[in-house]
Design an enzyme around this catalytic site. Structure first.
Site, PDB file in Angstrom:
ATOM      1  N   ARG A 118       0.853  -1.196   0.000  1.00 59.22           N
ATOM      2  CA  ARG A 118       0.000   0.000   0.000  1.00 59.22           C
ATOM      3  C   ARG A 118       0.884   1.239   0.000  1.00 59.22           C
ATOM      4  NH1 ARG A 118      -3.009   0.664   5.087  1.00 59.22           N
ATOM      5  NH2 ARG A 118      -1.497   2.317   5.419  1.00 59.22           N
ATOM      6  N   GLU A 140       4.499   7.183   2.519  1.00 64.57           N
ATOM      7  CA  GLU A 140       5.346   6.004   2.695  1.00 64.57           C
ATOM      8  C   GLU A 140       4.827   4.887   1.805  1.00 64.57           C
ATOM      9  OE1 GLU A 140       5.014   3.585   6.121  1.00 64.57           O
ATOM     10  OE2 GLU A 140       2.896   3.990   6.422  1.00 64.57           O
ATOM     11  N   ASN A 142       4.229   0.809   2.035  1.00 61.10           N
ATOM     12  CA  ASN A 142       4.161  -0.298   2.997  1.00 61.10           C
ATOM     13  C   ASN A 142       4.259  -1.645   2.295  1.00 61.10           C
ATOM     14  OD1 ASN A 142       3.440   1.103   5.639  1.00 61.10           O
ATOM     15  ND2 ASN A 142       1.913   1.932   4.228  1.00 61.10           N
ATOM     16  N   SER A 147      -3.197  -2.866   6.041  1.00 64.36           N
ATOM     17  CA  SER A 147      -4.547  -3.126   6.546  1.00 64.36           C
ATOM     18  C   SER A 147      -5.591  -2.225   5.893  1.00 64.36           C
ATOM     19  CB  SER A 147      -4.577  -2.981   8.063  1.00 64.36           C
ATOM     20  OG  SER A 147      -4.118  -1.717   8.438  1.00 64.36           O
ATOM     21  N   LYS A 317      11.676   2.882   6.066  1.00 70.28           N
ATOM     22  CA  LYS A 317      11.680   4.323   5.767  1.00 70.28           C
ATOM     23  C   LYS A 317      13.045   4.757   5.239  1.00 70.28           C
ATOM     24  CE  LYS A 317       7.517   5.176   8.034  1.00 70.28           C
ATOM     25  NZ  LYS A 317       7.130   3.844   8.387  1.00 70.28           N
ATOM     26  N   LYS A 377      11.248  10.416  11.417  1.00 68.55           N
ATOM     27  CA  LYS A 377      10.681   9.059  11.465  1.00 68.55           C
ATOM     28  C   LYS A 377      11.722   7.996  11.773  1.00 68.55           C
ATOM     29  CE  LYS A 377       7.224  10.001   7.889  1.00 68.55           C
ATOM     30  NZ  LYS A 377       6.512   9.432   6.724  1.00 68.55           N
ATOM     31  N   GLU A 381       6.790   0.725  11.873  1.00 61.45           N
ATOM     32  CA  GLU A 381       5.505   0.686  11.168  1.00 61.45           C
ATOM     33  C   GLU A 381       4.373   0.677  12.185  1.00 61.45           C
ATOM     34  OE1 GLU A 381       5.248   0.900   7.952  1.00 61.45           O
ATOM     35  OE2 GLU A 381       7.424   0.883   7.793  1.00 61.45           O
ATOM     36  N   GLY A 382       3.190   1.008  11.695  1.00 58.36           N
ATOM     37  CA  GLY A 382       1.997   0.790  12.517  1.00 58.36           C
ATOM     38  C   GLY A 382       1.462   2.030  13.211  1.00 58.36           C
ATOM     39  N   ARG A 463      -8.209   7.333   4.517  1.00 56.53           N
ATOM     40  CA  ARG A 463      -8.303   7.476   5.969  1.00 56.53           C
ATOM     41  C   ARG A 463      -8.323   8.958   6.287  1.00 56.53           C
ATOM     42  NH1 ARG A 463      -3.190   4.472   7.932  1.00 56.53           N
ATOM     43  NH2 ARG A 463      -2.550   5.334   5.942  1.00 56.53           N
TER      44      ARG A 463
HETATM   45  P1  ADP Z   1       3.666   4.424   9.761  1.00 58.14           P
HETATM   46  O1  ADP Z   1       4.479   3.424   9.003  1.00 58.14           O
HETATM   47  O2  ADP Z   1       3.835   4.305  11.218  1.00 58.14           O
HETATM   48  O3  ADP Z   1       2.229   4.448   9.322  1.00 58.14           O
HETATM   49  P2  ADP Z   1       3.891   6.998   8.373  1.00 58.14           P
HETATM   50  O4  ADP Z   1       5.094   7.393   7.610  1.00 58.14           O
HETATM   51  O5  ADP Z   1       2.708   6.601   7.578  1.00 58.14           O
HETATM   52  O6  ADP Z   1       4.315   5.847   9.408  1.00 58.14           O
HETATM   53  O7  ADP Z   1       3.485   8.189   9.335  1.00 58.14           O
HETATM   54  C1  ADP Z   1       2.350   8.107  10.150  1.00 58.14           C
HETATM   55  C2  ADP Z   1       1.430   9.292   9.918  1.00 58.14           C
HETATM   56  O8  ADP Z   1       2.144  10.517  10.112  1.00 58.14           O
HETATM   57  C3  ADP Z   1       0.851   9.395   8.525  1.00 58.14           C
HETATM   58  O9  ADP Z   1      -0.291   8.601   8.383  1.00 58.14           O
HETATM   59  C4  ADP Z   1       0.549  10.886   8.419  1.00 58.14           C
HETATM   60  O10 ADP Z   1      -0.664  11.196   9.080  1.00 58.14           O
HETATM   61  C5  ADP Z   1       1.687  11.514   9.212  1.00 58.14           C
HETATM   62  N1  ADP Z   1       2.796  11.885   8.313  1.00 58.14           N
HETATM   63  C6  ADP Z   1       3.847  11.110   7.990  1.00 58.14           C
HETATM   64  N2  ADP Z   1       4.675  11.744   7.133  1.00 58.14           N
HETATM   65  C7  ADP Z   1       4.138  12.953   6.905  1.00 58.14           C
HETATM   66  C8  ADP Z   1       4.519  14.085   6.109  1.00 58.14           C
HETATM   67  N3  ADP Z   1       5.650  14.079   5.395  1.00 58.14           N
HETATM   68  N4  ADP Z   1       3.698  15.167   6.104  1.00 58.14           N
HETATM   69  C9  ADP Z   1       2.554  15.178   6.833  1.00 58.14           C
HETATM   70  N5  ADP Z   1       2.147  14.164   7.605  1.00 58.14           N
HETATM   71  C10 ADP Z   1       2.916  13.045   7.652  1.00 58.14           C
HETATM   72 MG    MG Z   2       3.868   2.167   7.432  1.00 56.98          MG
HETATM   73 MG    MG Z   3       1.514   4.970   7.497  1.00 58.79          MG
END
Ligand code: ADP
Ligand code: MG
Ligand code: MG
Length: 487
Positions: A118, A140, A142, A147, A317, A377, A381-382, A463
């Protein structure tokens, strides 16, 4: 970009009717989760928006168009063992790598791997996208335990039902939700892995798919719908086990003639064709060596893994950061149409390393000077793991400097906001929300020969969350599941 006036404003009576209808539909159709205090027998409707959220058509078109190219890119990354080794950034990815080495030392026999992926995006309200379209920027990619593919189909069906049945009433008449076929497409992906095993490993008797799940999982119906679909559309049976249960409830059957080890589910006697992980992506999934041992054991069997250890590692990441380098991404897909690579790159924002390379040292400086522009970051994950804006400097000071390299520094994307209503545990909340689009993909390939046997875009997920919260994890309690109303 102008978003449509939203959402409709029903009277109190109409709103109550919409909410009650949405809750019945959700419980009746499994748009649900186990409730936290329900001892595993009580469900609650999933947190959802009452209306689909507006989403720019051109952004959706772009996000769907690049999915198979991203699938291929990550398949290529997963095939490049040498390169992956150099990109490991922390203890957890290191442990996944060590597990892979253990399996390799005993002789890895299954080179086919299945990816259910995803790719997540936010519409950037300040930028223009590919060829002047609304800009989608990748959050990101995945590669493990993705899910909400099933609940995404369900919520879009719910919104469609509310629209077509007239439940939205006069004020909601113009709404036309688009239905995501992710439930069907992801189950199709699992079935392709299962069938490929049967075609190549010649199991003698019964076969089944093994879902590796977390103990106490609340988001079970999102997984169960995939099992039910596999059964209904293909007659494929699935079993569910936690990592801790694997050794006791499965056995190895060495097949000397075939030259590999079959994995058998002991109670049913079924040979496992495909090991599908909905666990194993976080350190907390491995509370002891028992779970790591189970992971190594599963990887060493001939069952196809979704994902293999190398495929999981590819989704870190750190790898995402390295791939934003134009030379690196071209190294992986040299013969891909240049325009397509441009299209992939149009989804990237700047991501900086935090190691002691010259680029990393520079990123450390800007992280302290202008933290408000960034999210930091870890290799996790999660949801719930990131550090945002002004919290970054103090956080960095609180950990040893020689561990900063395990983080990446990403530019924050600012999405447009709009109003919608969120329905959570029977209560309605109004407010300004922002959305994140996920596009699913399925791919089956051979990690040794690099042959890609299947590669498909597999629907989407929207979402949403209140603008005021930094993170949008649905299961973690910050966000909700939504559907799109294209404009
Ligand atoms: P995870 O693998 O834990 O889901 P993400 O990279 O998806 O990690 O980050 C979690 C959440 O943080 C995202 O769903 C989003 O809401 C927010 N986020 C992450 N990166 C950004 C970004 N570059 N700009 C704005 N919001 C972000
Ligand atoms: Mg993720
Ligand atoms: Mg995410």
């Amino acid at each position: 970009m102008e978003y449509p006036a939203y959402p409709p404003r029903p009277s109190k009576e109409e709103a109550d009717f919409i909410n009650a209808t949405a809750i019945d539909w959700s419980l009746g159709n499994g748009l649900a989760m186990l409730s936290p205090e329900g001892k595993g027998v009580t469900a609650v409707h999933a947190p959802i928006t009452v209306y689909p959220s507006p989403f720019p058509k051109s952004a959706m078109t772009n996000a769907l168009a690049v999915q198979t190219a991203f699938n291929e890119l990550y398949a290529r990354v997963a095939n490049n063992e040498e390169w992956l080794r150099e990109s490991l950034a922390d203890d957890f990815t290191g442990k996944l790598w060590e597990s892979y080495l253990k399996v390799k030392a005993t002789g890895l026999t299954q080179h086919l791997t299945l990816g259910l992926f995803r790719s997540d995006y936010i519409v950037d309200k300040h930028a223009k996208g590919y060829q002047g379209s609304a800009a989608i920027k990748q959050i990101e990619f995945n590669t493990v335990s993705i899910s909400f593919g099933a609940l995404s189909s369900k919520v879009s069906q719910l919104h469609n039902y509310l629209s077509e049945s007239g439940t939205y009433g006069e004020t909601g008449k113009q709404i036309e939700p688009s239905v995501s076929d992710s439930l069907v497409k992801l189950a199709d992906g699992l079935a392709i892995g299962h069938k490929e095993y049967i075609a190549t490993a010649n199991p003698a008797g019964k076969t089944a798919v093994l879902f590796v799940v977390q103990p106490g999982e609340r988001n079970v119906f999102d997984q169960r719908h995939l099992e039910y679909r596999l059964y209904e559309a293909y007659g494929i049976i699935s079993y569910r086990l936690t990592l801790a249960e694997i050794r006791a409830q499965t056995k190895y059957v060495k097949d000397a003639a075939a030259g590999f080890t079959r994995l058998v589910h002991t109670a049913s006697g079924a040979e496992i064709s495909l090991v599908y992980y909905r666990s194993g992506y976080a350190p907390t999934d491995y509370p002891s060596e028992t779970e790591w041992d189970a992971r190594v054991y599963l990887e060493s069997t001939h069952a196809i893994k979704c994902p293999s250890l190398l495929t999981q590692i590819s989704g870190s990441k750190k790898i995402q950061q390295i791939l934003t380098d134009p030379a690196v991404i071209r190294q992986f897909i040299p013969e891909t149409e240049p325009a397509l690579v441009d299209q992939l790159e149009a989804t990237f924002v700047k991501i900086h390393p935090m190691d002691d390379s010259p680029a990393g040292l520079k990123a450390r400086e800007v992280a302290f000077a202008t933290p408000g522009r960034f999210v930091l970051k870890p290799q996790r994950e999660g949801g719930g793991n990131n550090i945002y804006k002004e919290n970054i400097p103090d956080f960095l000071r609180s950990i040893p400097e020689d561990t900063w390299g395990a983080y990446i520094l990403m530019e924050l994307i600012v999405p447009p906001d709009f109003n919608n209503k969120i329905l959570r545990a029977g209560e309605i909340y109004d407010g300004e929300i922002i959305s994140e689009l996920g596009v699913f993909g399925t791919a089956l390939w051979n990690q040794k020969t690099a042959e890609i046997k299947h590669n498909e875009q597999a629907g989407w997920l929207l979402r949403s969350k209140f603008k005021s919260s930094d993170e949008g994890g649905v299961a973690a309690g910050f966000g909700c599941i939504d559907s799109v109303y294209l404009f």
